[in-house]
Scaffold this active site. Structure first.
Site, PDB file in Angstrom:
ATOM      1  NE  ARG A   1      -4.410 -39.070   9.524  1.00 19.90           N
ATOM      2  CZ  ARG A   1      -3.433 -38.875   8.645  1.00 19.90           C
ATOM      3  NH1 ARG A   1      -2.360 -39.628   8.644  1.00 19.90           N
ATOM      4  NH2 ARG A   1      -3.536 -37.890   7.749  1.00 19.90           N
TER       5      ARG A   1
ATOM      6  CE  LYS B   1     -25.997 -31.645   1.834  1.00 20.80           C
ATOM      7  NZ  LYS B   1     -25.447 -30.309   1.820  1.00 20.80           N
TER       8      LYS B   1
ATOM      9  CE1 TYR C   1     -22.234 -32.199   3.834  1.00 22.07           C
ATOM     10  CE2 TYR C   1     -24.257 -31.617   4.961  1.00 22.07           C
ATOM     11  CZ  TYR C   1     -23.193 -31.262   4.155  1.00 22.07           C
ATOM     12  OH  TYR C   1     -23.116 -29.981   3.656  1.00 22.07           O
TER      13      TYR C   1
ATOM     14  CG  LEU D   1     -25.058 -30.055  -3.066  1.00 24.52           C
ATOM     15  CD1 LEU D   1     -24.171 -31.277  -2.887  1.00 24.52           C
ATOM     16  CD2 LEU D   1     -25.669 -29.670  -1.738  1.00 24.52           C
TER      17      LEU D   1
ATOM     18  NE  ARG E   1     -27.902 -33.636  -1.981  1.00 24.51           N
ATOM     19  CZ  ARG E   1     -28.366 -32.439  -1.614  1.00 24.51           C
ATOM     20  NH1 ARG E   1     -28.425 -31.454  -2.499  1.00 24.51           N
ATOM     21  NH2 ARG E   1     -28.756 -32.211  -0.382  1.00 24.51           N
TER      22      ARG E   1
ATOM     23  CG  HIS F   1      -3.716 -40.946   3.320  1.00 23.39           C
ATOM     24  ND1 HIS F   1      -2.921 -40.814   4.432  1.00 23.39           N
ATOM     25  CD2 HIS F   1      -4.005 -39.681   2.927  1.00 23.39           C
ATOM     26  CE1 HIS F   1      -2.728 -39.539   4.693  1.00 23.39           C
ATOM     27  NE2 HIS F   1      -3.383 -38.819   3.794  1.00 23.39           N
TER      28      HIS F   1
ATOM     29  CD  GLU G   1     -22.604 -24.849  -4.430  1.00 19.60           C
ATOM     30  OE1 GLU G   1     -23.774 -25.176  -4.213  1.00 19.60           O
ATOM     31  OE2 GLU G   1     -21.657 -25.659  -4.417  1.00 19.60           O
TER      32      GLU G   1
HETATM   33  N1  PDD Z   1     -26.507 -27.213   2.656  1.00 20.41           N
HETATM   34  N2  PDD Z   1     -24.888 -25.763  -1.899  1.00 20.41           N
HETATM   35  C1  PDD Z   1     -24.189 -26.128  -0.807  1.00 20.41           C
HETATM   36  C2  PDD Z   1     -22.715 -25.942  -0.816  1.00 20.41           C
HETATM   37  C3  PDD Z   1     -24.855 -26.672   0.305  1.00 20.41           C
HETATM   38  O1  PDD Z   1     -24.156 -27.049   1.392  1.00 20.41           O
HETATM   39  C4  PDD Z   1     -26.279 -26.781   0.271  1.00 20.41           C
HETATM   40  C5  PDD Z   1     -27.051 -27.356   1.421  1.00 20.41           C
HETATM   41  C6  PDD Z   1     -26.956 -26.392  -0.897  1.00 20.41           C
HETATM   42  C7  PDD Z   1     -28.448 -26.527  -1.029  1.00 20.41           C
HETATM   43  O2  PDD Z   1     -28.828 -27.875  -1.124  1.00 20.41           O
HETATM   44  P1  PDD Z   1     -30.282 -28.368  -0.722  1.00 20.41           P
HETATM   45  O3  PDD Z   1     -31.241 -27.524  -1.491  1.00 20.41           O
HETATM   46  O4  PDD Z   1     -30.300 -29.779  -1.147  1.00 20.41           O
HETATM   47  O5  PDD Z   1     -30.421 -28.195   0.773  1.00 20.41           O
HETATM   48  C8  PDD Z   1     -26.224 -25.891  -1.960  1.00 20.41           C
HETATM   49  C9  PDD Z   1     -27.086 -27.862   3.805  1.00 20.41           C
HETATM   50  C10 PDD Z   1     -28.415 -27.286   4.169  1.00 20.41           C
HETATM   51  C11 PDD Z   1     -26.082 -27.872   4.946  1.00 20.41           C
HETATM   52  O6  PDD Z   1     -24.924 -28.183   4.650  1.00 20.41           O
HETATM   53  O7  PDD Z   1     -26.443 -27.610   6.091  1.00 20.41           O
END
Ligand code: PDD
Length: 290
Positions: A102, A148, A34, A204, A53, A104, A180
């Site tokens: 379903r 992501k 996503y 991320l 990304r 895997h 993070e």
């Molecule tokens: N989240 N780290 C994680 C684990 C994240 O889920 C996000 C973003 C970021 C920051 O990434 P960016 O600067 O590209 O938004 C870092 C989004 C906003 C979400 O899951 O809603």
């Protein structure tokens, strides 16, 4: 508010016409990816970074998207136009490995499912101005956090834990090294220098993080990409986080203790001002910077 026209595969439908299959790999396995893209006053911010990304995530999980980058740019622009978006919003988009019984192993000859929608999202002005509280927690996620992926259970549990402690975010650490936050990147400022985890598989690679790095360089603020320790948080001059929805947000309290005097610090405020200029935001929407 969610805007009524939703992108489903490569066509636009009304939100209430969208029916999602019950046998779907995103639902069964979280087998998908996503993005969340910021929209300010009807315009995308950092769209190239997000699209790149998305394609990197797709490649990493061997998922074939039903469009190329050029077509996706076009569809995303249409999404804003068709919904007449003029305000601050976010676009959520997700792609899964498709609909199948379903099993895997990957299904054969099944197309990815894709949708994207726009949701209004005012800027979090009060939090940007006053800062937020955070808690610290072990990072219990897998080893490929640069993807992501839809698998967000550890992130969801960490964010909920933060909420139950009256905090906005959970700062995560692996063996005492801060990676993070549950849905944002984490930084400290020490003696005028920004420290943050390097872009390895364990975080991320945030689109706002990449922009913060550029803005810091322009401001002459050293940007050190080396993991810092949990203890460094309490001794930091400033702590902040970044994401597409939270922007550059000061963290003023960690595990119930104030960071310094519990007020947003000068480096964070400078970055906030630079961010707002970069995003083309009007002066009236800039939090007070001193
Ligand atoms: N989240 N780290 C994680 C684990 C994240 O889920 C996000 C973003 C970021 C920051 O990434 P960016 O600067 O590209 O938004 C870092 C989004 C906003 C979400 O899951 O809603």
């Amino acid at each position: 508010m969610i805007h009524p026209k939703v992108l489903s595969q490569t066509t636009f439908v009304n939100e209430d016409e969208l029916s999602y299959p019950f046998q779907e790999r995103g639902l069964q396995f979280g087998d998908g990816i996503y993005e969340v893209i910021r929209v300010y006053q009807g315009n995308y911010y950092l769209i190239n970074e997000h699209v790149d990304r998305l394609f990197r995530s797709a490649e990493a999980v061997k998922l074939t998207l039903p469009f190329n980058k050029e077509r996706l740019y076009h569809l995303l622009e249409e999404l804003l136009k068709i919904n007449k978006v003029e305000n601050d919003a976010k676009v959520y988009l997700q792609a899964t490995r498709g609909s199948a019984l379903r099993d895997h192993v990957f299904p054969i000859d099944v197309e990815a499912n894709f949708y994207a929608y726009v949701q209004d999202l005012p800027r979090p002005m009060e939090k940007l101005t006053s800062g937020v509280a955070a808690i610290t927690m072990p990072d219990e996620r897998w080893q490929n956090c640069y993807i992501k992926s839809l698998n967000l259970l550890p992130n969801v549990l960490a964010k909920q834990e933060a909420k139950e402690h009256g905090a906005f975010e959970a700062i995560l650490h692996r063996d005492g090294k801060v990676t993070e936050c549950s849905s944002s990147n984490a930084y400290i400022v020490k003696e005028g220098k920004i420290h943050t985890h390097p872009e390895t598989n364990n975080i991320l690679h945030g689109c706002v993080r990449s922009r913060v790095k550029i803005l810091a360089k322009e401001l002459g603020i050293p940007f050190i990409e080396q993991a810092f320790k949990l203890e460094d948080l309490q001794e930091a001059d400033e702590v902040f986080l970044s994401s597409s929805t939270a922007e550059v947000m000061p963290i003023v309290k960690i595990d119930g203790k104030n960071v310094q005097n519990g007020e947003p610090g000068p480096v964070t405020k400078k970055l906030q001002t630079a961010y707002q200029e970069d995003a083309g935001l009007t002066a009236s929407s800039v939090p007070k910077a001193t």
